[in-house]
Design a protein around this motif. Structure first.
Motif, PDB file in Angstrom:
ATOM      1  N   ASP A 113       0.053 -43.105  25.151  1.00  0.00           N
ATOM      2  CA  ASP A 113       1.149 -42.883  24.214  1.00  0.00           C
ATOM      3  C   ASP A 113       1.211 -44.043  23.227  1.00  0.00           C
ATOM      4  O   ASP A 113       0.514 -45.054  23.371  1.00  0.00           O
ATOM      5  N   LYS A 114       2.045 -43.916  22.203  1.00  0.00           N
ATOM      6  CA  LYS A 114       2.042 -44.882  21.102  1.00  0.00           C
ATOM      7  C   LYS A 114       2.559 -46.259  21.497  1.00  0.00           C
ATOM      8  O   LYS A 114       2.363 -47.230  20.764  1.00  0.00           O
ATOM      9  N   HIS A 115       3.239 -46.349  22.651  1.00  0.00           N
ATOM     10  CA  HIS A 115       3.791 -47.635  23.077  1.00  0.00           C
ATOM     11  C   HIS A 115       2.934 -48.314  24.155  1.00  0.00           C
ATOM     12  O   HIS A 115       3.334 -49.330  24.701  1.00  0.00           O
ATOM     13  N   THR A 116       1.783 -47.745  24.480  1.00  0.00           N
ATOM     14  CA  THR A 116       0.856 -48.381  25.424  1.00  0.00           C
ATOM     15  C   THR A 116      -0.076 -49.274  24.640  1.00  0.00           C
ATOM     16  O   THR A 116      -0.813 -48.805  23.764  1.00  0.00           O
ATOM     17  N   HIS A 117      -0.069 -50.570  24.944  1.00  0.00           N
ATOM     18  CA  HIS A 117      -0.782 -51.542  24.106  1.00  0.00           C
ATOM     19  C   HIS A 117      -1.964 -52.216  24.804  1.00  0.00           C
ATOM     20  O   HIS A 117      -2.821 -52.779  24.143  1.00  0.00           O
ATOM     21  N   VAL A 118      -1.998 -52.180  26.135  1.00  0.00           N
ATOM     22  CA  VAL A 118      -3.135 -52.723  26.879  1.00  0.00           C
ATOM     23  C   VAL A 118      -3.432 -51.779  28.042  1.00  0.00           C
ATOM     24  O   VAL A 118      -2.501 -51.343  28.734  1.00  0.00           O
TER      25      VAL A 118
END
Length: 276
Positions: free
Chosen positions: A91-96
């Motif tokens: 999803d757009k808020h998963t960064h690592v």
């Protein structure tokens, strides 16, 4: 922001999910989260082949203990970890994303992107920032009255601000400072210099007891906190003053009040917590 009980709950649940997992690759979609090393490609390369041996905690920091490295993670305001199948859509808020040999992946999700990650050689994490200046954790041997009392006693700051200072005691945030001071019957605006030895002893005891109870309940769910299994904490049902503005005090029946201390919302019982 997750405080010590929430971070400890994440540690306990996450360890059960990822212990002995071997990292095969790492995807970083927001490089600013990676603070050490400076080069994100080196961060990713160093983690390949590393297995997760343990997860420790210092205050509000998670410490992933790997074969040769320690990965220090701070969740800040909204950081969360979750386990997903490798083929799960990001999803757009998963960064690592840490991809594992088992076919599963560990996702770091952070709406505000305030979280941080530092990678250190094994045994060096506590010697360098950010951990080097972090004060004693209430659940570790260094949490000693004789070390903490002088720091509180010589300070002219409000006791609430002292307890929020992570270089003096680590792990306490707004929720648990308010609850600790209520239980200790200490007004948050009392200066450190005004507190007796007995009062400080009681504050430190109540801080530890409050945190221990909160850990047992899985932390406090305020807004969006969940642990790594998606479960909410239940300690909010036990709160005496935080978030209870206008409600009767559970001890004396007086109306709980809210005001600002250094721009932090602060909750007290005006009858139980006298200023003098």
């Amino acid at each position: 922001m997750p405080e010590l009980p929430e971070v400890e709950t994440v540690r306990q649940t996450l360890l059960k999910l990822v212990k002995d997992e071997v990292i095969t690759s790492v995807d970083v979609f927001w490089p600013k989260i990676i603070k050490k090393p400076d080069d994100v490609s080196i961060f990713k390369q160093l983690l390949i082949g590393q297995s997760i041996k343990d997860i420790n905690r210092k205050g509000k920091f998670l410490i992933f203990e790997l074969d040769h490295y320690s990965l220090v993670s701070h969740l800040r305001m909204e950081g969360k970890y979750g386990i997903y199948p490798k083929e799960a859509i990001k999803d757009k808020h998963t960064h690592v994303i840490f991809n594992f040999e088992s076919g599963r992946s560990l996702h770091y999700h952070d709406v505000r992107k305030f979280g941080t990650m530092h990678l250190f050689n094994k045994g060096e994490a506590h010697l360098e920032l950010p951990l080097a200046k972090v004060g004693p954790d209430p659940f570790e041997p260094g949490y000693l009255f004789e070390d903490i009392y002088p720091k509180i006693k010589k300070s002219s700051r409000a006791i609430k601000n002292i307890l929020l200072d992570q270089t003096i005691i680590s792990g306490l945030g707004n929720i648990y400072v308010d609850e600790t001071l209520f239980r200790a019957k200490i007004h948050p605006l009392r200066q450190g210099t005004s507190l007796s030895e007995t009062e400080v002893q009681f504050i430190l005891k109540e801080a530890k007891d409050t945190l221990r109870e909160a850990v047992k309940q899985g932390g406090t769910t305020i807004r969006s906190y969940t642990n790594s299994l998606g479960e909410i904490g239940l300690f909010q049902q036990e709160l005496y003053v935080y978030g209870q503005t206008g409600e009767p005090c559970k001890t004396c029946g007086s109306e709980i009040e809210k005001f600002k201390v250094s721009n932090r919302g602060t909750h007290i019982c005006p009858s139980c917590q006298l200023i003098s």
